[in-house]
Write an enzyme that holds these catalytic residues in place. Structure first.
Site, PDB file in Angstrom:
ATOM      1  NE  ARG A  34      -2.638   2.449 -10.488  1.00 21.39           N
ATOM      2  CZ  ARG A  34      -2.031   2.988  -9.438  1.00 21.39           C
ATOM      3  NH1 ARG A  34      -0.826   3.481  -9.561  1.00 21.39           N
ATOM      4  NH2 ARG A  34      -2.639   3.045  -8.276  1.00 21.39           N
ATOM      5  CE  LYS A 200       0.347   8.568  10.231  1.00 23.07           C
ATOM      6  NZ  LYS A 200       0.580   9.868   9.563  1.00 23.07           N
ATOM      7  N   GLY A 348      -4.613   0.481  -3.316  1.00 22.96           N
ATOM      8  CA  GLY A 348      -3.295   0.590  -2.700  1.00 22.96           C
ATOM      9  C   GLY A 348      -2.689  -0.758  -2.374  1.00 22.96           C
ATOM     10  N   GLY A 371      -5.984   6.067  -1.851  1.00 26.31           N
ATOM     11  CA  GLY A 371      -6.530   7.238  -1.153  1.00 26.31           C
ATOM     12  C   GLY A 371      -7.940   7.567  -1.624  1.00 26.31           C
TER      13      GLY A 371
HETATM   14  P1  AMP Z   1      -1.511   1.926   4.589  1.00 28.87           P
HETATM   15  O1  AMP Z   1      -1.032   2.761   3.439  1.00 28.87           O
HETATM   16  O2  AMP Z   1      -1.806   2.706   5.827  1.00 28.87           O
HETATM   17  O3  AMP Z   1      -2.628   0.989   4.186  1.00 28.87           O
HETATM   18  O4  AMP Z   1      -0.274   1.025   5.018  1.00 28.87           O
HETATM   19  C1  AMP Z   1       0.223  -0.002   4.243  1.00 28.87           C
HETATM   20  C2  AMP Z   1       1.572  -0.374   4.749  1.00 28.87           C
HETATM   21  O5  AMP Z   1       1.479  -0.790   6.096  1.00 28.87           O
HETATM   22  C3  AMP Z   1       2.179  -1.514   3.989  1.00 28.87           C
HETATM   23  O6  AMP Z   1       3.429  -1.119   3.486  1.00 28.87           O
HETATM   24  C4  AMP Z   1       2.338  -2.578   5.043  1.00 28.87           C
HETATM   25  O7  AMP Z   1       3.484  -3.355   4.877  1.00 28.87           O
HETATM   26  C5  AMP Z   1       2.442  -1.771   6.303  1.00 28.87           C
HETATM   27  N1  AMP Z   1       2.186  -2.595   7.505  1.00 28.87           N
HETATM   28  C6  AMP Z   1       1.173  -3.450   7.707  1.00 28.87           C
HETATM   29  N2  AMP Z   1       1.280  -4.042   8.896  1.00 28.87           N
HETATM   30  C7  AMP Z   1       2.410  -3.562   9.475  1.00 28.87           C
HETATM   31  C8  AMP Z   1       3.064  -3.784  10.719  1.00 28.87           C
HETATM   32  N3  AMP Z   1       2.569  -4.642  11.612  1.00 28.87           N
HETATM   33  N4  AMP Z   1       4.193  -3.093  10.975  1.00 28.87           N
HETATM   34  C9  AMP Z   1       4.702  -2.224  10.068  1.00 28.87           C
HETATM   35  N5  AMP Z   1       4.122  -1.961   8.875  1.00 28.87           N
HETATM   36  C10 AMP Z   1       2.993  -2.618   8.579  1.00 28.87           C
END
Ligand code: AMP
Length: 390
Positions: A34, A200, A348, A371
């Site tokens: 960064r 999520k 991210g 985000g």
């Molecule tokens: P996000 O911020 O929603 O993009 O989520 C990213 C996070 O989701 C990362 O820390 C990943 O390790 C986690 N992640 C991805 N796939 C899985 C999974 N199958 N089970 C639990 N966490 C996950």
């Protein structure tokens, strides 16, 4: 929109909002990407003879003891090395010492003030975009440049607050983000695939809705996939589920069945990190946890991506921070890395995965904002950019 190029910078006090929110452990910067990304605008302003005043947040400041952990002093030291010039670090966010140092700046000097979020300790003045704080910080400079794309989806005193009170423009990093993300948003060459993963579904609803008519396929991996599979009636065992989004998933699968592509198999564990098995969707035990897409899914995703000219990717396809669950993300990164396709990687965790697995320069664009890129691609206006327009 005005850019840093549109201003006469010589001898002007130019406040640049940068993103120095770098990971730090045991008083060491783990990844200085960064800081490196900010150099282009800083060097430009310096070379044009500006008196450069840098502002950034670092981490979250909730209590007094967070201040030591999240001081920007260590960043000023790294920045001095990268610029090959001593950066003047002022260990405060307001007051006489800061003002005196700014008044003593010479053309080409670079000053960094302390973490803007130190102002959050007494009433969230920075994060709440306190009017008086924005006015005060604006009073320290002549021109404001926003080069912190990753915080542009937030309305803070150090971006919106200052921009509302000074002639303002964007820096090269923000300009590059807007240019590349706009290609994805406005004129993507069809067929278009959106790859979504991560934790999520809720966070990705905006982007799904915005792209559903602009894209041909939405490939879903990561924990998100299990909420979709659950809404189809599969037993997903102990996999992460986003209960608030089940109705949304059902709706999507009913109305856009041909576009939504779900995994066929997964890497599962009963306990995190041990007992790793490859299972089809209908083979999950009640205590299985899906942590990565499986081999058949990887092949299926590659076959679909083969047909596409544009790929927009946000969210890792498995728990990719852990080697055992990173194969899906790695294989798709590798597959896309040598193709003649427009590939836009959202920020991210997906950006970290792409960079950490060695694909830093393999794609059309890797966004610096998690985000912020998600909101931009969802078609939302980013306050930190909107404030510049005004
Ligand atoms: P996000 O911020 O929603 O993009 O989520 C990213 C996070 O989701 C990362 O820390 C990943 O390790 C986690 N992640 C991805 N796939 C899985 C999974 N199958 N089970 C639990 N966490 C996950």
């Amino acid at each position: 929109m005005k850019s840093v190029r549109d201003f006469e910078l010589k001898d002007k006090k130019v406040i640049i909002r940068v993103d120095f929110n770098v990971p730090i452990k045991d008083n060491k910067i783990l990844d200085d990407n960064r800081i490196i990304m900010s150099l282009k605008t800083i060097n430009y302003a310096k070379e044009k003879g500006a008196k450069v005043i840098l502002m950034s947040h670092l981490g979250r400041i909730k209590e007094e003891s967070d201040k030591e952990k999240y001081s920007l002093r260590i960043v000023s030291e790294r920045l001095s090395e990268l610029l090959n010039k001593k950066v003047i670090f002022v260990a405060s966010t307001r007051g006489k010492e800061l003002e005196d140092n700014i008044n003593n700046l010479k053309s080409g000097d670079v000053l960094l003030l302390e973490n803007t979020r130190f102002e959050d300790l007494n009433g969230k003045l920075e994060s709440g975009n306190d009017k008086a704080l924005g006015e005060y910080w604006a009073s320290l400079g002549d021109i404001f440049i926003n080069d912190a794309f990753a915080t542009s989806h937030r309305s803070h005193a150090s971006n919106v607050g200052i921009a509302s009170n000074l002639p303002s423009g964007i820096g090269f990093l923000v300009e590059d983000e807007i240019k590349n993300l706009s290609i994805a948003l406005n004129s993507p060459k069809r067929p278009v695939a959106l790859i979504l993963g991560g934790a999520k579904v809720t966070d990705k609803i905006g982007i799904i809705k915005n792209f559903i008519d602009k894209c041909d396929y939405i490939l879903i991996g990561g924990a998100m996939a299990y909420t979709f599979l659950n809404s189809l009636g599969f037993n997903i065992g102990k996999s992460l589920i986003d209960n608030d989004s089940i109705d949304f998933c059902k709706d999507m699968l009913k109305n856009h069945k041909e576009k939504i592509i779900l995994p066929m198999d997964s890497i599962v564990s009963k306990e995190f990190g041990v007992d790793i098995k490859l299972k089809n969707n209908d083979e999950f035990d009640n205590d299985d946890m899906g942590l990565d897409i499986g081999d058949k899914t990887i092949e299926k995703f590659k076959n679909i991506l083969d047909k596409c000219n544009t790929v927009i990717w946000n969210g890792p396809l498995g728990y990719s921070e852990v080697e055992k669950y990173s194969k899906g993300t790695k294989e798709i990164l590798k597959y896309l890395s040598d193709k003649e396709k427009t590939v836009i990687i959202g920020g991210g965790d997906t950006a970290s995965a792409a960079i950490n697995f060695g694909y830093k320069s393999s794609f059309t664009h890797i966004s610096t904002g998690g985000g912020a890129s998600l909101e931009f691609l969802a078609g939302e206006k980013l306050p930190g950019i909107e404030a510049i327009d005004k």
